[in-house]
Design an enzyme around this catalytic site. Sequence first.
Site, mmCIF file in Angstrom:
data_model
loop_
_atom_site.group_PDB
_atom_site.id
_atom_site.type_symbol
_atom_site.label_atom_id
_atom_site.label_comp_id
_atom_site.label_asym_id
_atom_site.label_seq_id
_atom_site.Cartn_x
_atom_site.Cartn_y
_atom_site.Cartn_z
ATOM 1 N N LYS A 189 0.921 3.991 -3.129
ATOM 2 C CA LYS A 189 0.324 5.415 -2.943
ATOM 3 C C LYS A 189 1.608 6.272 -3.272
ATOM 4 O O LYS A 189 1.329 7.397 -3.758
ATOM 5 C CB LYS A 189 -0.176 5.456 -1.539
ATOM 6 N N TYR A 236 0.793 -1.453 -0.104
ATOM 7 C CA TYR A 236 -0.077 0.033 0.000
ATOM 8 C C TYR A 236 0.927 1.364 -0.111
ATOM 9 O O TYR A 236 0.516 2.133 -0.699
ATOM 10 C CB TYR A 236 -0.864 0.041 1.212
HETATM 11 N N1 LIG Z 1 -10.796 4.870 3.314
HETATM 12 C C1 LIG Z 1 -9.765 5.248 3.872
HETATM 13 O O1 LIG Z 1 -9.357 5.646 5.047
HETATM 14 C C2 LIG Z 1 -8.597 5.863 2.975
HETATM 15 C C3 LIG Z 1 -7.568 6.849 3.106
HETATM 16 C C4 LIG Z 1 -6.811 6.977 2.203
HETATM 17 C C5 LIG Z 1 -7.043 6.677 0.905
HETATM 18 N N2 LIG Z 1 -8.033 6.204 0.517
HETATM 19 C C6 LIG Z 1 -7.985 5.670 -0.916
HETATM 20 O O2 LIG Z 1 -9.346 6.161 -1.236
HETATM 21 C C7 LIG Z 1 -9.813 5.090 -2.217
HETATM 22 C C8 LIG Z 1 -11.068 4.252 -2.023
HETATM 23 O O3 LIG Z 1 -10.893 3.973 -0.639
HETATM 24 P P1 LIG Z 1 -12.126 3.316 0.088
HETATM 25 O O4 LIG Z 1 -11.914 3.224 1.244
HETATM 26 O O5 LIG Z 1 -13.353 3.812 -0.571
HETATM 27 O O6 LIG Z 1 -11.981 1.696 -0.758
HETATM 28 P P2 LIG Z 1 -13.107 0.677 -1.172
HETATM 29 O O7 LIG Z 1 -12.413 -0.659 -1.133
HETATM 30 O O8 LIG Z 1 -14.242 0.692 -0.455
HETATM 31 O O9 LIG Z 1 -13.298 1.009 -2.792
HETATM 32 C C9 LIG Z 1 -12.373 0.672 -3.779
HETATM 33 C C10 LIG Z 1 -13.456 0.508 -4.969
HETATM 34 O O10 LIG Z 1 -12.707 -0.017 -6.197
HETATM 35 C C11 LIG Z 1 -13.157 -1.295 -6.726
HETATM 36 N N3 LIG Z 1 -12.435 -1.945 -7.568
HETATM 37 C C12 LIG Z 1 -11.443 -3.011 -6.876
HETATM 38 N N4 LIG Z 1 -10.678 -3.568 -7.955
HETATM 39 C C13 LIG Z 1 -10.965 -2.900 -9.160
HETATM 40 C C14 LIG Z 1 -11.045 -3.009 -10.466
HETATM 41 N N5 LIG Z 1 -9.958 -3.937 -10.848
HETATM 42 N N6 LIG Z 1 -11.745 -2.291 -11.467
HETATM 43 C C15 LIG Z 1 -12.406 -1.215 -11.120
HETATM 44 N N7 LIG Z 1 -12.884 -1.216 -9.609
HETATM 45 C C16 LIG Z 1 -12.294 -2.052 -8.884
HETATM 46 C C17 LIG Z 1 -13.853 -1.986 -5.452
HETATM 47 O O11 LIG Z 1 -14.959 -2.848 -5.887
HETATM 48 C C18 LIG Z 1 -14.466 -1.020 -4.731
HETATM 49 O O12 LIG Z 1 -15.478 -0.302 -5.022
HETATM 50 C C19 LIG Z 1 -8.639 4.221 -2.317
HETATM 51 O O13 LIG Z 1 -7.739 4.676 -3.390
HETATM 52 C C20 LIG Z 1 -7.756 4.172 -1.090
HETATM 53 O O14 LIG Z 1 -6.664 3.876 -1.456
HETATM 54 C C21 LIG Z 1 -8.777 5.651 1.447
#
Ligand SMILES: NC(=O)c1ccc[n+]([C@@H]2O[C@H](COP(=O)([O-])OP(=O)(O)OC[C@H]3O[C@@H](n4cnc5c(N)ncnc54)[C@H](O)[C@@H]3O)[C@@H](O)[C@H]2O)c1
Length: 253
Positions: free
Chosen positions: A161, A157
């Site tokens: 990132k 991860y």
């Molecule tokens: N939640 C947090 O605390 C947080 C913090 C920092 C960064 N982020 C970033 O924000 C973004 C979203 O995070 P989240 O918590 O909503 O994650 P999540 O896992 O809920 O959402 C990710 C989405 O991507 C989709 N996905 C996975 N593989 C795929 C593919 N091959 N093609 C198309 N879609 C695909 C999944 O089905 C899911 O709907 C990510 O990039 C994550 O790294 C999240």
Amino acid sequence: MSARLQHRIAVVTGAARGIGRSIAERLAAEGARVACLDIRADLLEPAVGEMRKGGLDAHAYLVDVGKRDEVHAAMQRIEADLGDPVSILVNNALWVRYQAIEDIDEATLDRIFAVGLKGYIWPTQAAAVQMKRHGSGAVINISSQAALVAFEKAIGYCSLKAAVGGFTRAAAMDLGPHGIRVNAIAPGMIETPASLGKFDQASLLARARVIPSRRMGQPSEIASVVAFLASDEASYINGAMLTADGGATIAGT
Ligand SMILES: NC(=O)c1ccc[n+]([C@@H]2O[C@H](COP(=O)([O-])OP(=O)(O)OC[C@H]3O[C@@H](n4cnc5c(N)ncnc54)[C@H](O)[C@@H]3O)[C@@H](O)[C@H]2O)c1
């Protein structure tokens, strides 16, 4: 809600749930027609159905963002379906497993980078063709605080990132002369099904207590930054990575 994205065609990847869904809702609420891409049909169809029921101009596309040909074909279909070139792209999809350096294996690492890096590069490459024709565009890459600080047992991860940061800057160099801005957002701890499922309640509270803002963020607080970066109000921001983390990064938490 303002209509600053009226008549824009937006693509959001990983839009079936969490932050991506919130971004899709916000862009549509600001007037954009939004193509929602995800690999999970079981989540995507109901999510987009609810958006449409709420009067939002949202459309579902089942796409694996890690597959170049599939992404290029989908981007062409989106332009044909929605009638105009794509001018906003939000790369947000994620597949991850958290492992230490001793444990990371090749298949896991390959999939993390296929979805989270190639899966940002292919949509950008495909959308840029349409943005050039449109005369301008905005690409927003969802990175993470993990690009800037280290976390234990998160080799894939943190590497991913940070790479999204490098990709953002390199793409901004290539696409800037065409009127296309490429920026990244580094969210801190955001309340989503994925983050809530990863930690127990006690450790979430303990982590939140040491953030300067003393709380986790909401997906809508990332979506509002995306809407700003997509809009003309951010017209001279290019190649940047904005933190949206309640101050966690500057506090070293
Ligand atoms: N939640 C947090 O605390 C947080 C913090 C920092 C960064 N982020 C970033 O924000 C973004 C979203 O995070 P989240 O918590 O909503 O994650 P999540 O896992 O809920 O959402 C990710 C989405 O991507 C989709 N996905 C996975 N593989 C795929 C593919 N091959 N093609 C198309 N879609 C695909 C999944 O089905 C899911 O709907 C990510 O990039 C994550 O790294 C999240």
